[in-house]
Design a protein around this motif. Structure first.
Motif, PDB file in Angstrom:
ATOM      1  N   GLU A  50      42.930 -63.489  21.496  1.00 58.77           N
ATOM      2  CA  GLU A  50      43.526 -62.487  22.393  1.00 58.77           C
ATOM      3  C   GLU A  50      42.675 -62.208  23.620  1.00 58.77           C
ATOM      4  N   GLY A  51      41.562 -62.905  23.762  1.00 55.16           N
ATOM      5  CA  GLY A  51      40.791 -62.751  24.991  1.00 55.16           C
ATOM      6  C   GLY A  51      39.447 -62.058  24.824  1.00 55.16           C
ATOM      7  N   PHE A  52      39.049 -61.746  23.626  1.00 52.64           N
ATOM      8  CA  PHE A  52      37.720 -61.174  23.433  1.00 52.64           C
ATOM      9  C   PHE A  52      36.670 -62.292  23.565  1.00 52.64           C
ATOM     10  N   LYS A  53      35.493 -61.903  23.982  1.00 54.85           N
ATOM     11  CA  LYS A  53      34.436 -62.873  24.216  1.00 54.85           C
ATOM     12  C   LYS A  53      33.124 -62.371  23.605  1.00 54.85           C
ATOM     13  N   LEU A  54      32.336 -63.291  23.113  1.00 54.71           N
ATOM     14  CA  LEU A  54      31.023 -62.931  22.573  1.00 54.71           C
ATOM     15  C   LEU A  54      30.050 -62.721  23.723  1.00 54.71           C
ATOM     16  N   ARG A  55      29.391 -61.589  23.712  1.00 54.15           N
ATOM     17  CA  ARG A  55      28.408 -61.269  24.745  1.00 54.15           C
ATOM     18  C   ARG A  55      27.092 -60.860  24.087  1.00 54.15           C
ATOM     19  N   VAL A  56      26.025 -60.974  24.853  1.00 54.71           N
ATOM     20  CA  VAL A  56      24.701 -60.566  24.385  1.00 54.71           C
ATOM     21  C   VAL A  56      24.069 -59.668  25.441  1.00 54.71           C
ATOM     22  N   THR A  57      23.593 -58.496  25.026  1.00 60.28           N
ATOM     23  CA  THR A  57      22.935 -57.551  25.929  1.00 60.28           C
ATOM     24  C   THR A  57      21.547 -57.222  25.400  1.00 60.28           C
ATOM     25  N   ARG A  58      20.565 -57.302  26.303  1.00 56.54           N
ATOM     26  CA  ARG A  58      19.198 -56.928  25.929  1.00 56.54           C
ATOM     27  C   ARG A  58      18.999 -55.436  26.180  1.00 56.54           C
ATOM     28  N   LEU A  59      18.527 -54.741  25.171  1.00 59.54           N
ATOM     29  CA  LEU A  59      18.285 -53.306  25.296  1.00 59.54           C
ATOM     30  C   LEU A  59      16.971 -53.046  26.028  1.00 59.54           C
ATOM     31  N   THR A  60      16.921 -51.969  26.779  1.00 63.71           N
ATOM     32  CA  THR A  60      15.719 -51.555  27.496  1.00 63.71           C
ATOM     33  C   THR A  60      15.530 -50.053  27.320  1.00 63.71           C
ATOM     34  N   GLU A  61      14.451 -49.537  27.887  1.00 60.83           N
ATOM     35  CA  GLU A  61      14.239 -48.087  27.851  1.00 60.83           C
ATOM     36  C   GLU A  61      15.342 -47.381  28.634  1.00 60.83           C
ATOM     37  N   GLU A  62      15.773 -48.021  29.728  1.00 63.84           N
ATOM     38  CA  GLU A  62      16.815 -47.410  30.566  1.00 63.84           C
ATOM     39  C   GLU A  62      18.210 -47.600  29.971  1.00 63.84           C
ATOM     40  N   TYR A  63      18.393 -48.682  29.233  1.00 63.11           N
ATOM     41  CA  TYR A  63      19.702 -48.946  28.627  1.00 63.11           C
ATOM     42  C   TYR A  63      19.515 -49.126  27.120  1.00 63.11           C
ATOM     43  N   PRO A  64      19.384 -48.002  26.391  1.00 63.42           N
ATOM     44  CA  PRO A  64      19.113 -48.077  24.950  1.00 63.42           C
ATOM     45  C   PRO A  64      20.378 -48.363  24.149  1.00 63.42           C
TER      46      PRO A  64
END
Length: 619
Positions: A536-550
């Motif tokens: 249906e259009g979902f995609k696997l993504r990866v996000t690195r966490l930081t102090e600013e983006y916990p």
């Protein structure tokens, strides 16, 4: 403090302390031998609550001998002739020519440094030649050397115990007989002990294997029958020829382990658990018996002796034993460093020292202190340095951070590809040729075949893998994989995907939870739904966490954690999200999740694809 006088309390203390020490070793990723020795030093010479000789009396050494017999049998049961693969020559030399070299060098050192008479010096050399599985096996679990080095050390550690022990007994009897035994009679005595022990072990091994292959022993009696037979073999052989019991149990284990058509998996599991307990108890007892008093006056001599043990005897042994073989210089260097002495050496020296002192043999009072120092120094030093040295020499297996993915369906391959792109070692196993071919085209390592088959046991390369994600469309295969790899990876690292109950013919998933390991992802995330979301259009993504983006901000952006699938720690370990875990990732963690592709992204992707097609036309 007053030493414990009640054997029941002493046994409870030893077992409980051993379990805690093993846990500490696993928790902090250090060889368990180190906390075990420290615990023994603390309980014995430290605070004085444990005096094994006083509390167990005459039973101490018979119990130690039987425990060593069980450990030797368990180790021999895992030896496979097929596993040697070109390492047979070094192994044979290490336990024959190598033993002679070690005995000669250590005897010379004891004679020159401590003034031992030659008969006693040769006895010390034979004791010092004994390594053994009590120390080698725990060390290998931590060092994780390459397969060839591990097999050489495993075979040497198990075979050298009976060789060194029998040689020491023959020399001891010669000393007690005041030289009455000639060189020829000593050799004949050595051969007689080995022949008797080998015959008894082989006979009992073939007989017991015959009973097991014909299912003449009920399943619930197999483990206890094996333990009883090990002790019977050890005791009967010792009655026939002194100290031949170690030979008997070693030969019996090798015979059973290499018998065609005989499955030894359950036996190995049972004996391995028992061996861990026995090794823990033995090292605590060994350390508790150490008396540091007599060692202070001979400190510099001990330093010289340890230098000979570490930098002369073992390297010379390995150099000669590997001449003409295909063993690389890196492998030889690691082999030359790893040769810790174990509980067999301590037990033999303690038993012999009493009788030698009664016979007024000069230097006999130093036999136990020298042996104990050799054990402690080799175990502690090599436990702390063997893994860094193996890494430096590049003969260590990579850390078990990779992932084995069972299943080659589109979602499993998409997950594997994403992990692979982020630097995680991945291996995809599937029985479908088309799916494994697709995985290969994506650049993924694959295993074509059933991951729970005998073929997989022989050919599936698990080096660097430490986590199982069972994601096949077949729930039964997932359950079998979870059961099979629970022992390899540990139950905490075995996961299987949930299936939609509607996909089953009867009342939902018929497989009990205990067979499936931990369940992957959140409850609503079945394999069928995950594949539908990808469609249906979902995609696997990866996000690195930081102090600013916990973690909390990412969770808020996704509307919760239900679409979060995996987390990759800063050390590269993969941690799945599931209903059983409350995973809270910090800075530098990477979160892998599913997210709906926006209309803008779809349009941008179409533009890129169009531009790529136009470029190809021009080319």
């Amino acid at each position: 403090m007053t030493p414990i006088a009640d054997p029941a309390i002493a046994i409870t203390l030893i077992v409980a302390t051993g379990v805690i020490a093993q846990w500490l070793g696993a928790r902090f990723r250090v060889p368990a031998i180190l906390p075990l020795l420290f615990a023994g030093f603390l309980l014995g010479p430290g605070i004085g609550v444990l005096d094994p000789d006083a509390v167990f009396g005459d039973l101490l050494f018979p119990v130690i001998s039987m425990a060593v017999a069980v450990i030797l049998f368990e180790g021999a049961l895992t030896l496979r002739f097929a596993d040697l693969r070109g390492a047979a020559t070094p192994v044979i030399r290490l336990v024959t020519i190598g033993v002679v070299i070690t005995v000669a060098v250590l005897a010379w050192a004891a004679h020159e440094i401590f003034g031992f008479p030659w008969p006693l010096a040769l006895l010390f050399g034979s004791i010092g030649a004994v390594s053994g599985p009590t120390v080698v096996m725990p060390l290998l679990r931590t060092v994780r050397p390459t397969e060839k080095v591990a097999q050489i050390l495993r075979w040497e550690g198990i075979l050298i115990d009976p060789v060194g022990a029998v040689l020491a007994v023959v020399l001891f009897e010669a000393i007690i007989a005041a030289g009455a035994l000639s060189e020829g009679s000593s050799i004949l005595s050595f051969i007689r002990v080995f022949a008797l022990g080998g015959a008894i072990g082989a006979g009992l091994g073939f007989g017991f294997g015959w009973l097991l292959k014909r299912h003449l022993i009920p399943d619930y009696l197999i483990n206890i029958s094996t333990l009883g037979l090990v002790l019977l073999s050890f005791t009967a052989s010792n009655m026939a020829a002194h100290e031949s019991g170690l030979v008997a149990v070693t030969v019996m284990g090798i015979v059973l382990g290499n018998m065609k058509g005989l499955r030894t998996g359950e036996l190995i599991d049972f004996k391995e658990s028992l061996s861990v307990l026995l090794i823990s108890a033995l090292f605590i007892v060994l350390a508790a018996r150490v008396d540091f008093g007599p060692m202070a006056s001979i400190a510099w001599q001990l330093v010289l002796l340890m230098a000979v043990v570490l930098f002369v005897a073992r390297p010379l042994n390995v150099l000669v034993s590997t001449l003409g073989s295909d063993t690389s210089w890196r492998e030889r260097a690691l082999l030359a460093w790893i040769a810790p002495r174990g509980i067999v050496a301590a037990a033999i020296s303690a038993i012999f020292a009493v009788r030698l002192m009664e016979a007024d043999v000069e230097g006999a009072e130093l036999l136990v202190p020298l042996t104990l120092v050799m054990i402690v120094v080799t175990v502690v030093l090599q436990s702390l340095t063997a893994r860094p040295l193996a890494d430096l020499l590049k003969v260590a297996e990579p850390a078990a951070k990779g992932v084995l993915i069972v299943g080659g369906n589109p979602f499993a391959l998409a997950l594997a590809e994403t992990l692979h792109e982020k630097g995680v070692r991945v291996l995809v196993a599937d029985t479908s040729w088309s799916q494994t071919r697709t995985a290969r085209m994506k650049g993924l390592p694959v295993f074509f075949g059933n991951p729970v088959s005998e073929h997989a046991d022989r050919e599936l390369d698990l080096i660097g893998l430490g986590t199982l994600l069972a994601m096949s469309r077949q729930p039964a295969l997932n359950a079998l994989a979870a059961t099979r790899y629970r022992h390899e990876f540990g139950s905490a690292n075995v996961f299987s995907v949930r299936h939609d109950p509607a996909s089953f013919e009867k009342d939902g998933d018929p497989l009990p939870l205990e067979l499936r390991g931990h369940v992957l992802f959140k409850p609503e995330m079945t394999l069928e739904k995950l594949q539908l979301m990808m469609h249906e259009g979902f995609k696997l993504r990866v996000t690195r966490l930081t102090e600013e983006y916990p973690f909390d901000k990412l969770s808020e952006h996704l509307g919760g954690t239900q679409h979060m699938l995996l987390a990759i720690s800063p050390q590269g370990l993969v941690k799945p999200f599931s209903e059983e875990t409350n995973l809270r990732a910090g800075p530098d963690w990477r979160i892998l999740y599913l997210e709906k592709v926006s209309d803008e992204e779809k349009a941008e992707k179409k533009k890129e694809e169009k531009a790529e097609r136009e470029k190809k036309k021009k080319d």
